[in-house]
Design an enzyme around this catalytic site. Structure first.
Site, PDB file in Angstrom:
ATOM      1  CB  THR A  75      -0.925   0.014   1.243  1.00  0.00           C
ATOM      2  OG1 THR A  75      -1.759  -1.135   1.190  1.00  0.00           O
ATOM      3  CG2 THR A  75      -1.784   1.267   1.315  1.00  0.00           C
ATOM      4  CG  ASN A  81      -3.080  -1.938  -1.634  1.00  0.00           C
ATOM      5  OD1 ASN A  81      -3.294  -0.966  -0.929  1.00  0.00           O
ATOM      6  ND2 ASN A  81      -3.397  -3.171  -1.271  1.00  0.00           N
ATOM      7  CB  SER A  91      -4.726  -2.121   6.707  1.00  0.00           C
ATOM      8  OG  SER A  91      -3.724  -2.279   7.694  1.00  0.00           O
ATOM      9  CE  LYS A 133      -5.805  -7.178   0.949  1.00  0.00           C
ATOM     10  NZ  LYS A 133      -4.364  -7.226   0.708  1.00  0.00           N
ATOM     11  CG  ASN A 167      -5.929  -6.505   4.582  1.00  0.00           C
ATOM     12  OD1 ASN A 167      -4.858  -6.942   4.995  1.00  0.00           O
ATOM     13  ND2 ASN A 167      -6.044  -5.292   4.087  1.00  0.00           N
ATOM     14  N   GLY A 203      -1.613 -16.172   6.228  1.00  0.00           N
ATOM     15  CA  GLY A 203      -1.065 -17.508   6.023  1.00  0.00           C
ATOM     16  C   GLY A 203      -2.065 -18.590   6.377  1.00  0.00           C
ATOM     17  CE1 TYR A 259       4.782 -11.037   2.922  1.00  0.00           C
ATOM     18  CE2 TYR A 259       3.421  -9.116   2.561  1.00  0.00           C
ATOM     19  CZ  TYR A 259       4.595  -9.691   3.003  1.00  0.00           C
ATOM     20  OH  TYR A 259       5.592  -8.897   3.530  1.00  0.00           O
TER      21      TYR A 259
HETATM   22  C1  LIG Z   1       3.930  -8.520   6.323  1.00  0.00           C
HETATM   23  C2  LIG Z   1       2.640  -8.242   5.599  1.00  0.00           C
HETATM   24  C3  LIG Z   1       2.401  -6.968   5.096  1.00  0.00           C
HETATM   25  C4  LIG Z   1       1.198  -6.698   4.442  1.00  0.00           C
HETATM   26  N1  LIG Z   1       1.003  -5.451   3.937  1.00  0.00           N
HETATM   27  C5  LIG Z   1      -0.139  -5.190   3.247  1.00  0.00           C
HETATM   28  C6  LIG Z   1      -0.328  -3.920   2.654  1.00  0.00           C
HETATM   29  O1  LIG Z   1       0.515  -3.020   2.724  1.00  0.00           O
HETATM   30  N2  LIG Z   1      -1.485  -3.717   1.978  1.00  0.00           N
HETATM   31  C7  LIG Z   1      -2.449  -4.684   1.852  1.00  0.00           C
HETATM   32  O2  LIG Z   1      -3.480  -4.439   1.222  1.00  0.00           O
HETATM   33  N3  LIG Z   1      -2.273  -5.902   2.386  1.00  0.00           N
HETATM   34  C8  LIG Z   1      -1.147  -6.178   3.064  1.00  0.00           C
HETATM   35  N4  LIG Z   1      -0.962  -7.428   3.598  1.00  0.00           N
HETATM   36  C9  LIG Z   1      -2.032  -8.449   3.463  1.00  0.00           C
HETATM   37  C10 LIG Z   1      -1.825  -9.337   2.233  1.00  0.00           C
HETATM   38  O3  LIG Z   1      -1.948  -8.612   1.042  1.00  0.00           O
HETATM   39  C11 LIG Z   1      -2.858 -10.491   2.184  1.00  0.00           C
HETATM   40  O4  LIG Z   1      -4.158  -9.941   2.081  1.00  0.00           O
HETATM   41  C12 LIG Z   1      -2.796 -11.369   3.434  1.00  0.00           C
HETATM   42  O5  LIG Z   1      -1.480 -11.518   3.886  1.00  0.00           O
HETATM   43  C13 LIG Z   1      -3.394 -12.750   3.147  1.00  0.00           C
HETATM   44  O6  LIG Z   1      -2.634 -13.451   2.210  1.00  0.00           O
HETATM   45  P1  LIG Z   1      -1.570 -14.597   2.626  1.00  0.00           P
HETATM   46  O7  LIG Z   1      -2.274 -15.511   3.563  1.00  0.00           O
HETATM   47  O8  LIG Z   1      -1.157 -15.225   1.322  1.00  0.00           O
HETATM   48  O9  LIG Z   1      -0.437 -13.901   3.303  1.00  0.00           O
HETATM   49  C14 LIG Z   1       0.224  -7.720   4.271  1.00  0.00           C
HETATM   50  C15 LIG Z   1       0.486  -9.003   4.763  1.00  0.00           C
HETATM   51  C16 LIG Z   1       1.660  -9.271   5.415  1.00  0.00           C
HETATM   52  C17 LIG Z   1       1.914 -10.661   5.928  1.00  0.00           C
END
Ligand SMILES: Cc1cc2nc3c(=O)[nH]c(=O)nc-3n(C[C@H](O)[C@H](O)[C@H](O)COP(=O)(O)O)c2cc1C
Length: 327
Positions: free
Chosen positions: A81, A136, A172, A208, A237, A258, A312
């Site tokens: 973001t 984003n 967020s 989102k 998110n 995760g 992620y």
């Molecule tokens: C360390 C970290 C930083 C993140 N930063 C953002 C962000 O800046 N903007 C956003 O929309 N989502 C952010 N997310 C959320 C991810 O985009 C995603 O929605 C969430 O981690 C679920 O996916 P995953 O289970 O594959 O990690 C972040 C996630 C993590 C783990």
């Protein structure tokens, strides 16, 4: 490179996160360029995705990793973001890892260089980008919710020459009160001033959502948001709850992602799909995020109505060669 070689897991999570852009560049130099079967292609409003899996928000917060992820086979990259003004992270610990549950916790609060610097960075590499890029965008932490739309307008203005696909991040858990913008009346007030700009510049809006939202009022929220210009959805998110597995993380702040998030995210997607079946709409894009780590995860998301998915946490626990599974 061998896919089970994951030296970043030996580092403290914050150090691994800071080192990622450099490590990734190096890793991508030694990786073969990905080739995909045309059977996996997804198209949406003129955008072509070589396959359905891309990089979630937060992985490339600063627009420094786009070319590396393109080479490593991501079908699309969501940068951000990004906020209008540069921002430091929240105080204290901002990222933790729990290997036993393959989950992450973060409390970052949109640290980034600000839109002007990131825009310059992306303009420099624009000609080399051959995959769809999403931007984003968010608000600075000092901007009150009543004026949040002004920050998002600045984000659109800054990046409209780089992409037309914007992810509006108001879900967020790490920016105080941000999620209040997802409440029905607040959401309408937030989206209305953005709609005119969107139409004028022919932009696409993806909203989102949070996995912690009440599911019983999803219908009205989806209809209202789509009336005000939302073209697609990123679900979801991180969660403020502490679902199964994520035992070692602080409980009073931050969001979990995760494998611990996966059941919540899948449940949310399935509920959302029911709304989509009830209110069909041409070209509505549904993107799933939350615990996607295996080909079987993608199959489940696709069967539950997702057109694309994002990752992620799996990039940390499985490694950056992740996309090889999909070709
Ligand atoms: C360390 C970290 C930083 C993140 N930063 C953002 C962000 O800046 N903007 C956003 O929309 N989502 C952010 N997310 C959320 C991810 O985009 C995603 O929605 C969430 O981690 C679920 O996916 P995953 O289970 O594959 O990690 C972040 C996630 C993590 C783990």
């Amino acid at each position: 490179m061998k896919s089970n070689f994951r030296p970043w897991l030996w580092l403290p999570p914050k150090m691994a996160h800071d080192f990622a852009p450099y490590g990734l560049k190096f890793w991508s130099l030694f990786s073969k360029k990905a080739q995909f079967s045309s059977k996996l292609t997804v198209s949406w409003k003129g955008y072509q995705f070589k396959h359905p899996l891309g990089i979630a928000g937060g992985v490339d917060k600063q627009g420094k990793q786009v070319l590396a992820w393109q080479k490593l086979g991501a079908a699309f990259v969501e940068v951000g973001t990004i906020t209008p003004e540069p921002q430091t992270p929240n105080p204290g610990t901002i990222i933790l890892r729990e290997s036993s549950s393959e989950s992450l916790w973060n409390c970052m609060g949109f640290p980034n260089d600000g839109s002007q610097k990131v825009k310059k960075r992306l303009l420099k590499i624009q000609k080399k980008i051959h995959i769809p890029i999403f931007l984003n965008i968010g608000k600075n932490r000092n901007t009150p919710n009543e004026a949040a739309h002004e920050d998002y307008l600045k984000g659109l203005e800054s990046f409209k020459d780089i992409t037309s696909i914007f992810v509006l991040n108001i879900s967020s858990p790490n920016t105080k009160n941000l999620r209040e913008l997802l409440e029905f009346e607040n959401l309408k007030k937030f989206l209305s001033p953005l709609q005119e700009y969107k139409d004028k510049h022919k932009l696409q809006f993806l909203l989102k959502l949070s996995p912690d939202m009440a599911l019983n009022s999803l219908d009205s929220l989806v209809i209202a948001a789509e009336d005000l210009g939302v073209d697609g959805w990123v679900l979801t998110n991180t969660t403020s709850t502490r679902p199964g597995g994520a035992h070692s993380f602080p409980k009073d702040r931050g969001g979990v992602s995760g494998q611990s998030l996966k059941p919540l995210s899948v449940k949310f997607l399935k509920e959302f799909h029911q709304v989509c079946l009830k209110y069909p709409k041409k070209d509505r894009l549904v993107i799933s995020a939350g615990g996607v780590a295996e080909l079987s995860d993608w199959k489940e998301r696709a069967a539950s109505g997702a057109h694309l998915a994002q990752v992620y946490s799996a990039l940390i626990f499985k490694g950056p060669s992740f996309f090889k599974k999909f070709y």
